[in-house]
Design a protein around this motif. Structure first.
Motif, short mmCIF file in Angstrom:
data_model
loop_
_atom_site.label_atom_id
_atom_site.label_comp_id
_atom_site.label_asym_id
_atom_site.label_seq_id
_atom_site.Cartn_x
_atom_site.Cartn_y
_atom_site.Cartn_z
N PRO A 199 -6.12 7.87 5.01
CA PRO A 199 -4.73 7.97 4.44
C PRO A 199 -4.10 9.04 5.43
O PRO A 199 -4.48 9.97 6.02
CB PRO A 199 -4.74 8.34 3.16
N ALA A 250 -4.00 -6.08 1.04
CA ALA A 250 -3.89 -5.88 2.65
C ALA A 250 -5.21 -5.78 3.33
O ALA A 250 -5.12 -5.83 4.57
CB ALA A 250 -2.98 -4.73 3.06
N THR A 282 -4.69 1.69 12.83
CA THR A 282 -3.62 0.73 11.92
C THR A 282 -3.41 1.75 10.64
O THR A 282 -3.33 0.93 9.64
CB THR A 282 -4.40 -0.61 11.73
N SER A 283 -3.79 2.77 10.76
CA SER A 283 -3.67 3.67 9.34
C SER A 283 -2.29 3.94 9.13
O SER A 283 -1.25 3.60 8.57
CB SER A 283 -4.71 4.61 9.24
N VAL A 325 0.94 -1.16 0.08
CA VAL A 325 -0.03 -0.02 0.00
C VAL A 325 1.05 1.30 0.02
O VAL A 325 1.89 1.28 0.47
CB VAL A 325 -0.90 0.03 1.20
N SER A 369 -4.62 16.95 5.66
CA SER A 369 -5.80 17.09 6.57
C SER A 369 -6.14 16.24 7.44
O SER A 369 -7.16 16.28 8.25
CB SER A 369 -6.99 17.30 5.42
N VAL A 387 -13.52 5.44 11.05
CA VAL A 387 -13.24 6.94 10.53
C VAL A 387 -12.48 6.34 9.07
O VAL A 387 -11.28 5.87 9.27
CB VAL A 387 -12.37 7.57 11.58
N LEU A 412 -14.28 4.95 5.49
CA LEU A 412 -14.97 3.78 4.98
C LEU A 412 -14.47 3.70 3.68
O LEU A 412 -15.27 3.06 2.65
CB LEU A 412 -16.60 4.18 5.26
N ASN A 467 -11.40 0.87 1.70
CA ASN A 467 -11.39 -0.56 1.53
C ASN A 467 -11.40 -1.25 2.87
O ASN A 467 -12.21 -2.24 3.16
CB ASN A 467 -10.29 -1.03 0.66
N ILE A 468 -10.49 -0.96 3.89
CA ILE A 468 -10.31 -1.46 5.03
C ILE A 468 -11.29 -1.19 5.90
O ILE A 468 -12.04 -2.11 6.52
CB ILE A 468 -8.75 -1.13 5.80
N TYR A 518 -17.84 7.61 9.45
CA TYR A 518 -17.63 8.92 9.29
C TYR A 518 -16.65 8.93 7.88
O TYR A 518 -15.49 8.39 8.06
CB TYR A 518 -16.89 9.67 10.09
N ASP A 519 -17.00 9.45 6.67
CA ASP A 519 -16.16 9.49 5.62
C ASP A 519 -16.27 10.97 5.13
O ASP A 519 -17.40 11.53 5.30
CB ASP A 519 -16.16 8.45 4.61
N VAL A 520 -15.13 11.50 4.45
CA VAL A 520 -15.60 12.71 3.65
C VAL A 520 -15.97 12.55 2.31
O VAL A 520 -16.50 13.46 1.69
CB VAL A 520 -13.94 13.46 3.28
N ASP A 565 -0.41 0.05 15.73
CA ASP A 565 0.21 -0.88 14.64
C ASP A 565 1.08 0.21 14.04
O ASP A 565 1.94 -0.04 13.49
CB ASP A 565 -0.55 -1.55 13.67
N VAL A 566 0.82 1.56 14.22
CA VAL A 566 1.64 2.48 13.41
C VAL A 566 1.82 3.59 14.41
O VAL A 566 1.23 4.00 15.31
CB VAL A 566 0.73 2.94 12.04
P1 NAD Z 1 -8.70 3.70 1.07
O1 NAD Z 1 -8.07 4.80 0.20
O2 NAD Z 1 -9.43 2.62 0.33
O3 NAD Z 1 -9.84 4.40 1.97
C1 NAD Z 1 -9.35 5.66 2.81
C2 NAD Z 1 -10.71 6.16 3.23
O4 NAD Z 1 -10.45 7.38 3.85
C3 NAD Z 1 -11.49 6.77 1.90
O5 NAD Z 1 -12.84 6.41 1.97
C4 NAD Z 1 -11.11 8.29 2.18
O6 NAD Z 1 -12.49 9.21 1.49
C5 NAD Z 1 -11.47 8.56 3.57
N1 NAD Z 1 -10.90 9.75 4.07
C6 NAD Z 1 -9.79 10.73 3.47
N2 NAD Z 1 -9.63 11.81 4.29
C7 NAD Z 1 -10.64 11.77 5.15
C8 NAD Z 1 -10.93 12.50 6.15
N3 NAD Z 1 -10.33 13.43 6.54
N4 NAD Z 1 -11.79 12.18 7.43
C9 NAD Z 1 -12.68 10.84 7.02
N5 NAD Z 1 -12.32 10.04 5.97
C10 NAD Z 1 -11.12 10.24 5.13
O7 NAD Z 1 -7.72 3.19 1.93
P2 NAD Z 1 -7.56 1.76 2.83
O8 NAD Z 1 -6.96 0.80 1.70
O9 NAD Z 1 -8.68 1.48 3.25
O10 NAD Z 1 -6.18 2.11 3.83
C11 NAD Z 1 -6.64 2.84 4.93
C12 NAD Z 1 -5.38 3.19 5.56
O11 NAD Z 1 -4.72 1.99 6.09
C13 NAD Z 1 -4.26 4.02 5.04
O12 NAD Z 1 -3.80 4.94 5.82
C14 NAD Z 1 -3.15 2.96 4.68
O13 NAD Z 1 -2.02 3.38 4.47
C15 NAD Z 1 -3.26 2.11 5.82
N6 NAD Z 1 -2.66 0.84 5.80
C16 NAD Z 1 -1.97 0.40 6.88
C17 NAD Z 1 -1.34 -1.12 6.70
C18 NAD Z 1 -0.59 -1.29 7.93
O14 NAD Z 1 0.37 -2.17 7.85
N7 NAD Z 1 -0.94 -1.16 9.08
C19 NAD Z 1 -1.55 -1.48 5.73
C20 NAD Z 1 -2.42 -1.30 4.68
C21 NAD Z 1 -3.21 0.00 4.46
#
Ligand code: NAD
Length: 310
Positions: free
Chosen positions: A207, A100, A233-234, A76, A211, A149, A151, A153-154, A172-174, A259-260
């Motif tokens: 991510p 992931a 875990t983000s 990722v 912001s 917070v 919504l 993929n994860i 909650y999502d933007v 985790d992070v």
């Molecule tokens: P994704 O892009 O599918 O989803 C992210 C969501 O966050 C989107 O729906 C987006 O609209 C929303 N978003 C963005 N800014 C926002 C805000 N200010 N408030 C609310 N929502 C907001 O990403 P994903 O694949 O679900 O991954 C999510 C996070 O997990 C990422 O930070 C990624 O780096 C992290 N991640 C960590 C690991 C790990 O090893 N711990 C592995 C994979 C992913």
């Protein structure tokens, strides 16, 4: 039709990647221990560079990689690739975020269960020769409010898991949320403050952007119930770790699973001195299944990019 070209794999990657690339006619050099200096020397010879998180594809590497058409990250995010330098040379940059999704959602679940039943504390006690039975009265997840917070993929995968455990899902999502998904998990959509003040568990899946940096700082943490648990875990910077430490230490927050971290490796983190936390060393995507899925997805994307399909 068979492809022509050569691929340099710079980090340890599941063998399925090499297998798929070779099946499509590409030649693959597997150099999981290549040093930055060696990469600079050899970059000119390859059409595709593949990395995980160890190797950095810097502007200097891009400048040397005169034949390169694709840079792929088996994972990722693209933090270790200079995307601007690549796009200036029309090099496609790909990742494999799909690998992931399940692994991270299951890690969150494991942290929630572990904090609800204090399994890590019980385990630490046993190792110290202590029988902490009376102190370890836990709680159950069923019926609790899980605030998610982000919504994407994860976040969506976690929502489905929480729903399967009879939790109530707040989100909650933007961006707009698919109504079919919302219906499926019985989603209660809320603004961030309402989510924070109503949830028993809050899990972050956004991510790291300007912001979202310190999206959860002292003020937002103060909105959470003093029994609530925060899971991150983000990315480390999404939570203000000093504010989190203070809230946990003062008993203004029930617990945390992380985790992070803002700085990794976080081996010196003072959070490790607290009993109400579960800490893991950025292993969210570190399952056999996730690594193999990511390698599979990355290989297919490389092939499609070279064929001009994506
Ligand atoms: P994704 O892009 O599918 O989803 C992210 C969501 O966050 C989107 O729906 C987006 O609209 C929303 N978003 C963005 N800014 C926002 C805000 N200010 N408030 C609310 N929502 C907001 O990403 P994903 O694949 O679900 O991954 C999510 C996070 O997990 C990422 O930070 C990624 O780096 C992290 N991640 C960590 C690991 C790990 O090893 N711990 C592995 C994979 C992913």
């Amino acid at each position: 039709m068979s492809l022509e070209g050569s691929v340099l794999v710079c980090d340890e990657v599941d063998p399925v990647l090499g297998k798929i690339l070779k099946q499509n006619g590409l030649s693959v050099s597997y150099e999981p221990s290549i040093t930055p200096e060696q990469l600079l020397e050899r970059a000119a010879g390859y059409d595709v560079l593949v990395v995980r998180s160890r190797t950095r594809i810097t502007a200097d590497v891009i400048a040397k990689a005169t034949k390169c058409r694709v840079v792929a990250r088996v994972g990722v995010g693209l933090d270790n690739i200079d995307k601007d330098a690549a796009s200036a040379r029309n090099i496609r940059v790909l990742n494999a975020a799909e690998g992931a999704i399940n692994a991270v959602a299951e890690l969150v679940l494991s942290m929630m269960l572990s904090l609800a039943r204090q399994t890590c504390r019980g385990d630490r006690g046993m190792r110290d020769g202590k029988w902490l039975k009376k102190e370890l009265k836990g709680t159950e997840l069923a019926g609790k409010y899980l605030g998610i917070v982000g919504l994407g993929n994860i976040g969506r995968r976690l929502a489905r898991m929480g729903r399967a455990l009879n939790m109530n899902i707040i989100g909650y999502d933007v961006v707009d949320i698919d109504p079919a998904f919302a219906k499926e998990v019985g989603l209660m959509r809320a603004d961030l403050d309402t989510l924070l003040s109503s949830s028993d568990y809050v899990s972050l899946h956004v991510p790291l952007l300007d912001s979202t940096r310190h999206l959860l700082g002292a003020q937002k943490l103060a909105l959470m119930k003093d029994t609530a648990v925060l899971i991150n875990t983000s990315r480390g910077g999404v939570v203000d770790e000093d504010a989190l430490y203070e809230a946990l230490e003062a008993g203004r927050l029930g617990g945390a699973g992380l985790d992070v971290f803002e700085e990794e490796p976080a081996t010196g983190s003072r959070l490790a001195g607290l009993d109400n936390v579960v800490l893991t060393p950025h292993v969210g995507a570190q399952t056999r299944e996730a690594q193999s899925l990511a390698a599979n997805v990355a290989a297919e994307k490389i092939v499609q990019a070279l064929r001009g399909v994506i």
